[in-house]
Design a protein around this motif. Sequence first.
Motif, PDB file in Angstrom:
ATOM      1  N   GLY B  52     -55.594  22.233   9.653  1.00  0.00           N
ATOM      2  CA  GLY B  52     -56.676  23.561   9.205  1.00  0.00           C
ATOM      3  C   GLY B  52     -57.948  23.106   9.034  1.00  0.00           C
ATOM      4  O   GLY B  52     -58.811  24.047   8.443  1.00  0.00           O
ATOM      5  N   LYS B  55     -60.190  21.007  13.927  1.00  0.00           N
ATOM      6  CA  LYS B  55     -60.341  20.216  14.879  1.00  0.00           C
ATOM      7  C   LYS B  55     -60.161  20.858  16.063  1.00  0.00           C
ATOM      8  O   LYS B  55     -61.113  20.718  17.015  1.00  0.00           O
ATOM      9  CB  LYS B  55     -59.274  18.936  14.541  1.00  0.00           C
ATOM     10  CG  LYS B  55     -59.263  18.265  13.255  1.00  0.00           C
ATOM     11  CD  LYS B  55     -58.311  17.248  13.405  1.00  0.00           C
ATOM     12  CE  LYS B  55     -56.789  17.620  13.250  1.00  0.00           C
ATOM     13  NZ  LYS B  55     -56.115  18.253  12.093  1.00  0.00           N
ATOM     14  N   SER B  56     -59.347  21.455  16.373  1.00  0.00           N
ATOM     15  CA  SER B  56     -58.906  22.231  17.485  1.00  0.00           C
ATOM     16  C   SER B  56     -60.099  23.309  17.739  1.00  0.00           C
ATOM     17  O   SER B  56     -60.572  23.408  18.886  1.00  0.00           O
ATOM     18  CB  SER B  56     -57.366  22.937  17.227  1.00  0.00           C
ATOM     19  OG  SER B  56     -56.529  22.072  17.128  1.00  0.00           O
ATOM     20  N   THR B  57     -60.218  24.030  16.765  1.00  0.00           N
ATOM     21  CA  THR B  57     -61.624  25.011  16.939  1.00  0.00           C
ATOM     22  C   THR B  57     -62.564  24.331  17.563  1.00  0.00           C
ATOM     23  O   THR B  57     -63.500  24.788  18.279  1.00  0.00           O
ATOM     24  CB  THR B  57     -61.738  25.619  15.654  1.00  0.00           C
ATOM     25  OG1 THR B  57     -60.683  26.144  15.157  1.00  0.00           O
ATOM     26  CG2 THR B  57     -62.819  26.681  15.807  1.00  0.00           C
TER      27      THR B  57
HETATM   28  N1  LIG Z   1     -57.182  32.566  16.067  1.00  0.00           N
HETATM   29  C1  LIG Z   1     -57.414  32.730  14.731  1.00  0.00           C
HETATM   30  N2  LIG Z   1     -57.679  33.528  13.843  1.00  0.00           N
HETATM   31  C2  LIG Z   1     -58.050  33.434  12.462  1.00  0.00           C
HETATM   32  N3  LIG Z   1     -58.091  32.024  11.959  1.00  0.00           N
HETATM   33  C3  LIG Z   1     -57.884  31.065  12.776  1.00  0.00           C
HETATM   34  C4  LIG Z   1     -57.634  31.262  14.162  1.00  0.00           C
HETATM   35  N4  LIG Z   1     -57.545  29.961  14.534  1.00  0.00           N
HETATM   36  C5  LIG Z   1     -57.643  29.142  13.570  1.00  0.00           C
HETATM   37  N5  LIG Z   1     -57.972  29.743  12.320  1.00  0.00           N
HETATM   38  C6  LIG Z   1     -58.182  29.175  11.193  1.00  0.00           C
HETATM   39  O1  LIG Z   1     -59.362  28.153  11.494  1.00  0.00           O
HETATM   40  C7  LIG Z   1     -59.013  27.228  10.698  1.00  0.00           C
HETATM   41  C8  LIG Z   1     -59.189  26.001  11.656  1.00  0.00           C
HETATM   42  O2  LIG Z   1     -57.981  25.961  12.465  1.00  0.00           O
HETATM   43  P1  LIG Z   1     -57.800  24.813  13.358  1.00  0.00           P
HETATM   44  O3  LIG Z   1     -59.150  24.421  14.069  1.00  0.00           O
HETATM   45  O4  LIG Z   1     -56.740  25.122  14.197  1.00  0.00           O
HETATM   46  O5  LIG Z   1     -57.332  23.475  12.634  1.00  0.00           O
HETATM   47  P2  LIG Z   1     -56.803  22.088  12.856  1.00  0.00           P
HETATM   48  O6  LIG Z   1     -56.668  22.149  14.322  1.00  0.00           O
HETATM   49  O7  LIG Z   1     -57.622  21.257  12.510  1.00  0.00           O
HETATM   50  O8  LIG Z   1     -55.410  22.210  12.089  1.00  0.00           O
HETATM   51  C9  LIG Z   1     -57.756  27.192   9.912  1.00  0.00           C
HETATM   52  O9  LIG Z   1     -58.032  27.785   8.744  1.00  0.00           O
HETATM   53  C10 LIG Z   1     -57.019  28.209  10.687  1.00  0.00           C
HETATM   54  O10 LIG Z   1     -56.370  29.048   9.914  1.00  0.00           O
END
Ligand SMILES: Nc1ncnc2c1ncn2[C@@H]1O[C@H](COP(=O)(O)OP(=O)(O)O)[C@@H](O)[C@H]1O
Lengths: 871, 249
Positions: B52, B55-57
Amino acid sequence: MLKLALANIRTYSRRLIAVTLAVMIGTAFLSATLMVNSSATASLERSIGEAYQHADLVAGIDTDQPTTDVEVLGVKQLEAVAAVPGVAAVEPQTTSGARIATGTGDYNAVVHPYAADAQLRTTTLVSGTAPTGGSQVTVDEKHAEQYGLNTGDTVGVTGSAPDGSALDYTATITGITTSSNSPFLGSNLQVAVSGDRYAFFVGSAPDYQSLMIRLDDGADAAAVTTAAADALKAHGISHPSVMTAQERTVTELASFTGGQDQFTVILLVFALIALVVTGLVVMNTFAVLVAQRTRELALLRTLGAMRAQLRRSVLVEALVIGVVSSALGVLLAIGVMAGLVGYVSTLPEASFAVLAVSPISVIAGLAVGTIMTLIAAWAPARRAMSVAPLAALRPADDASVHNRIGKLRLVFGVLLALGGGALLAFGAVSHNLLVGFFGGLLSFIGILMLASLFLPGTVRAVGRLFSGSGVPAKLASLNAVRNPGRTTATATALLIGVTLVSMMMVGAQTTKQSFGAELGRNYLVDFTVDSPAAFGETFGGAPLPGSSGEAGSGTTAPDSAQLGDSQAKTASTVDGVSAVALLTPVAQDQKGDVLYAADADVLAKVLNDPALVPADGEVLAGQSEEAKQLKVHALESTDSSTLKVKRSQSDFSMAIMTTATAKQLAGYAPGGSVAETTTEDGSYSMAAYPVLWIKAAPGLDSGQLQDLGRSLASELRVPDYQVTGGAMEKALFTQVIDTLLLVVSGLLAVAVFIALIGVANTLSLSVLERTRESALLRALGLTRGQLRGMLALEAVLIAGVAALLGIVLGTTYGVLGAQSAVGSFATVTLSLPWGQLLLVLGVSVLAALAASIVPARRAARLSPVEGLATE
Amino acid sequence: MTITNTHSTTQAVSARGLTKVYGAGPTAVHALAGVDVSFETGRFTAIMGPSGSGKSTLMHCLAGLDSATSGSITIAGQDITQLNDNELTRLRRDAIGFVFQSFNLVPTLTAEQNILLPLQLAGKKHDAGWLAQVVSTLGLGDRLAHKPHELSGGQQQRVAVARALLTRPAVVFGDEPTGNLDTRTGAEVLSLLRSSVREMGQTIIMVTHDPVAASYADEVLLMRDGELVGNLSDPTPEAVTAALASLGA
Ligand SMILES: Nc1ncnc2c1ncn2[C@@H]1O[C@H](COP(=O)(O)OP(=O)(O)O)[C@@H](O)[C@H]1O
Ligand SMILES: [Mg+2]
């Protein structure tokens, strides 16, 4: 499991829209068909009821009982009933026909007596006064408005009495009456005349349909019924029927509705086709839903759900969808029928139309819709049951779904296809429609059973043609056959509709062509116009002076009754006429048949086949003429000449020669006439008059030809029926076939429409299933447009191949069917309606493109990230 | 905070003031809260952080798969935040390679067709010599005609790597590329990625939560709550684990 089923419906509600729509339309078709029947019956009942509505009792003859003599309900019987104690008044239910000439037109009318008894009148005065005496009439308000008639106008009334004497008088309109919906008065102008005048129409021995009775106040209806029956018996009616107006209506209704039931059966066949197609769409949807839920189902199995429970859950889901969709379908049917009946009742001749929603139409709609949904979901439900618990743990593997065709189905399919095909071929060769029909039906069922053998393969082969044009096309053609079972069901649904539609088109076209050729053989020319004298009339419709029927023997009809050069000239100026020949009687053969002549160059122009123009010394006779030579004598001469016979293919055309040949006949003098005679050897000859042969301009369609026939009649001042000929028959025939084709195609279009919903449905379910894959492709560089194009091509491939195969199949059926149906009385000429068939293909492809829009947009809207996140 | 690598001067990917907000109002999530970062050509970088942390974002935004709320991103000298969807798609096709955690391959296509997919989408001819080299390096020679479901998980990932490398992209992004593999197969794939950096000069950015996987990289960037909070050069699994622990993961 009900909870699970409902939860599934809620979760996947979007996936169920299409299947709901399909079931709804299929059910609506069935319900509406049954409502057509009940509404028609109700409307008719209302219409018949109107004839008797004011009668307390109706007396008549029970026609179901056999009688030895012809029994007639006449004046004697009427008086006998009137004399029965308790009877206040009796009026006959009776009509006669007449023509009414207004200043502007000539109309058919139904004449009935204006009842003396106010209560028993079929039509009542709206304005003016009742008809009295010999020259007063009333007309009904709707037609009065339509034809522009008013109180005070004078009209010509012509008719004929049963003894053959003609009625022709001028009458004044004294009043306007209500328009009755009684079927006895039909949809023509309703004319009421005085009872005295009516006697002229029916003669001294009228034959009434029934007697309408008004009872005295407080009279015992049962006693009068018995007494009236006895009175009729006493006056020669062996099986009288006396009943209340209500009972009479019901009895007559039964005799009217036979044809209507047949119509309902035909409609039901189309409803059935639509339902079969719906079933395929339902089956496909559930198969996809179950496949998509494999993991979920497996998980449930792991958690301890029994196999039967899973099947029940799927079936409960189908049940709920079936009940809801068919209820919606019944509502849709009621809505559509209400609109239709509402429209029909605005037409003057059908204002009595009422909507009747019979219980059967509701119950059958609900039951058939629901049961069909359940049956279609049965196989997918079994598949759900066979999901192994382990499937939950295995990664989904959707790349290779193999559909094995059951051995039993294969065997049956092959047997039906081959056996049915053989029967169809036999039916075609032996011109037996019934055998051909069953052969066709069986072989089509067989072919549909084998569809999974050839449909995916064909889609794959056609897809390969596109594969070269880029990755999206290649992916589309791979995806189109990714799940052969799904492709087969989707394509089959469309195949059914397209096959039937193109069969009808090809059948209609082939029949038209064959009949056209047949008519062309029989009719040497497009139009034939007879002299009015042949019908005992003069130009403009007045009777020939001094005659009541055929022109009198020995007299030559005056120019006012015979076609001549001036009429030929008039005809040639009519728009759409390319040539006119005036044929005059010149000679008679030994049987008394009259031979006609016209100039060779004119004949060459009017004959459909100019090669038929007879040479010098030749006579062109019909194909039934067996003699090689014909001995003839010129009119009004006894010298005989011998002519060589040239035979046409016509069965009934008159014999003709050129004017040059006629002039060479011994004793020939122009202007000779033929009187009605009996020759020495006992043969009879009718009077003969000149005839016009007319050729229409090339390229006129059936409507234009009919118009041309009418304008010829009006320009030449002869009644329409004196203008006949191949062109008219062909035009009429073409119109009938085209109308039938239009109606049938319209009915089949429902099935095609449902199938196209199926295409959209399959595609959108597949798109949902492939969300991740689409996202991956987008990430790797597939543009939105390419993604949309890919899905569009996938839909087009499936629909296009189904349409193409359907057209090929339908063409085969159409040709063989036409051969079975009309082969016995016409040589079948193969003729394909390329334009219509291309239209079917085009519509299918375009509709498939349209069907791909929504799923493709949804797929393209999804961002790669969202798609990749979907589990 | 800004982290700039000092080994080289050419940057394959860089971002300035990058933010990504999901939702609006009080429930808004600031998945990226102002990130400045640049990745140099020919380096293997791992991004790590608690679940959370964004990273992916970050990866999705950098790769043009998702749009950032604000900030700028430059790939191969081009500001990608100004591009429309078609231009972004073309950029992904031509300049970016992807290796995802799972579902990397189109199930209807063979391994070879999958490898060639981005080039064919671009309508470009592939370099046969380069294909042969990539395929043999990845040990896929005898698997090219197979469909994905006939391949093991490791083989599927290797096909994905081959596809990512074939276009010689400016950068290859990997999102947990070994997340679904067992340790040994995972190690194979990671070695391949590293050797592509060493031998072919490929730039790779990989998101992972596995310290061992991260140790194959030249450098590790650490994230928390949508921000870059530290980096480790020439990481070892132990150093990474310690750094993560200090983040409170
Ligand atoms: N489509 C989305 N809508 C709302 N919140 C999102 C969405 N995708 C990710 N998030 C939120 O954005 C934050 C970062 O997510 P993400 O990049 O997936 O983290 P990681 O890959 O590091 O686990 C998290 O709090 C997640 O809940
Ligand atoms: Mg993540």
